[in-house]
Scaffold this active site. Sequence first.
Site, PDB file in Angstrom:
ATOM      1  N   TYR A  46      72.375  70.008  75.477  1.00 40.58           N
ATOM      2  CA  TYR A  46      73.309  71.138  75.522  1.00 40.58           C
ATOM      3  C   TYR A  46      74.005  71.305  74.167  1.00 40.58           C
ATOM      4  O   TYR A  46      73.738  72.216  73.441  1.00 40.58           O
ATOM      5  CB  TYR A  46      74.318  70.966  76.656  1.00 40.58           C
ATOM      6  CG  TYR A  46      75.134  72.213  76.889  1.00 40.58           C
ATOM      7  CD1 TYR A  46      74.608  73.276  77.616  1.00 40.58           C
ATOM      8  CD2 TYR A  46      76.417  72.346  76.371  1.00 40.58           C
ATOM      9  CE1 TYR A  46      75.334  74.439  77.813  1.00 40.58           C
ATOM     10  CE2 TYR A  46      77.156  73.507  76.563  1.00 40.58           C
ATOM     11  CZ  TYR A  46      76.620  74.547  77.285  1.00 40.58           C
ATOM     12  OH  TYR A  46      77.344  75.708  77.484  1.00 40.58           O
ATOM     13  N   SER A  63      71.423  78.126  78.946  1.00 43.31           N
ATOM     14  CA  SER A  63      72.587  78.788  78.374  1.00 43.31           C
ATOM     15  C   SER A  63      72.697  78.402  76.898  1.00 43.31           C
ATOM     16  O   SER A  63      71.781  78.665  76.123  1.00 43.31           O
ATOM     17  CB  SER A  63      73.839  78.417  79.171  1.00 43.31           C
ATOM     18  OG  SER A  63      74.914  79.247  78.835  1.00 43.31           O
ATOM     19  N   ASP A  72      72.504  88.649  84.791  1.00 39.74           N
ATOM     20  CA  ASP A  72      73.233  87.604  84.068  1.00 39.74           C
ATOM     21  C   ASP A  72      74.229  88.276  83.121  1.00 39.74           C
ATOM     22  O   ASP A  72      73.843  88.923  82.142  1.00 39.74           O
ATOM     23  CB  ASP A  72      72.247  86.734  83.280  1.00 39.74           C
ATOM     24  CG  ASP A  72      72.907  85.487  82.710  1.00 39.74           C
ATOM     25  OD1 ASP A  72      74.132  85.518  82.464  1.00 39.74           O
ATOM     26  OD2 ASP A  72      72.195  84.486  82.502  1.00 39.74           O
ATOM     27  N   HIS A 111      73.654  83.974  86.082  1.00 33.99           N
ATOM     28  CA  HIS A 111      73.589  82.825  85.174  1.00 33.99           C
ATOM     29  C   HIS A 111      73.244  81.526  85.897  1.00 33.99           C
ATOM     30  O   HIS A 111      73.189  80.480  85.277  1.00 33.99           O
ATOM     31  CB  HIS A 111      74.922  82.683  84.436  1.00 33.99           C
ATOM     32  CG  HIS A 111      74.820  81.953  83.135  1.00 33.99           C
ATOM     33  ND1 HIS A 111      74.043  82.395  82.086  1.00 33.99           N
ATOM     34  CD2 HIS A 111      75.403  80.806  82.705  1.00 33.99           C
ATOM     35  CE1 HIS A 111      74.140  81.563  81.078  1.00 33.99           C
ATOM     36  NE2 HIS A 111      74.953  80.590  81.420  1.00 33.99           N
TER      37      HIS A 111
END
Length: 462
Positions: free
Chosen positions: A237, A317, A400, A435
């Site tokens: 991430y 993301s 999204d 999302h």
Amino acid sequence: LFYERPDIKEIGIGPQLSRDNRFLIVTAYYGSSSGNEVYYRDLTQSGEFKPLVSGFNYRYTGDIIDSILYLMTNDGASKYRIIAVNLFHPEKENWKTIIPESDDIIEGFAIINNHLVVKYLHNACSVVKIYSFDGVFQQELNLPPLGTVGAISGRWNDPEMFVYYQSFTCPGTIFRYDFEKNELSKYYQYPVKVNPNDYEAKQVWYKSKDGTPVSMFIVNKKGVALNGNNPTLLYGYGGFTSNETPYFSSTLCVWLDMGGVYALPNLRGGGEYGEAWHRAGMLENKQNVFDDFIAAAEWLIDNKYTNPKKLAISGGSNGGLLVGAAMVQRPDLFKAVICGAPLLDMVRYHLFNIARFWIPEYGSSENAMQLPYLLAYSPYHNVKKGTAYPAVLFQSGEVDWRTHPMHPRKMVAAMQAATSSDAPILLDMERKTGHGWGMPLGMQMEKKADEYAFLIWQLGIK
């Protein structure tokens, strides 16, 4: 209506009321900024809210007992400290440091049994310590190692508290702590249909491109021969101070049962090692995050866990941006990529939906000083014709509102036109999802099954 900020529409607020109902605290957040403002009001008097902390430069969060506001802050302490503010004498020179900054990051605290219960991160793993209101250390909870503490619950005068804990080899467990007996006991463990004792986890350290040490968790089934040919899934991430810490997942166990290895590095941009670690992976330093991730892949190969034909990467993301950048910068290093709900056009990302809130983290192409570094790493702008790209499964939802589906659509078209390999470039576009939050269980199961089918196919898992 008790508080509003019509001057800045991106501000969000959170209220807190003191135990005696006298003071109302308002915390104001600006977009994805890592700082916030704090205002207070004495409800026994007329008048407006008074500023306690102005500017969005540092983070201040906490709890209030009567007139004493306890706050954890990274103001003057990259890894946080806890201060006490008497709202009858709120001037900054009267603030008192109760728990100073240490080598471990303070992740949060609660006021229970008239004590400060402080949750630390030590090398991306949770530690819970108990202090008096004067900051005197009382006790450390004897929790299992290499795990993550979630919620800590209890009221300010309760004789007990409950602590939620999990790790790669321990399903979600609620522990009960008795303050009087100084006793920690297992209260409840969520049932799972796998045997957690079949798996093992460890933490390793490796060096990134610039020599920075980075920690990484590695999980596999006991008895797996680590011979350089293991199918390996590297997840990352690296942004918004998000802490990537140990967790339990039955669906991950499916991967491990297939002989797979799972790796989770603590990349810069996250919050595992304080605000300095976060800032080292944001704005003009964002390339550090990609370097950390690529170095993790190289370490796994060099240490005979896997090889480029058996290595897959995954992220969603901001993590979708991560794997998107990694695959265009080092397409030779990976066999397969799962890129979920990504940001990929970093020149125009801020023009769509709510993405403008993330300018404090990434920057904006409308700023002449920030455009060059955004262009330098923007995955969409770095697709090169004639490059042999790995297999990619892009995932997105048509509704999204965080990462617009235009990102994977454009990227798929660009990569399909540019790649010189026969590896598939696929787009899985869900019509009625956003999302990812709130996705029905059946749809979650289908999505995970598609991901594993893609990995089995591309990594040649029998």
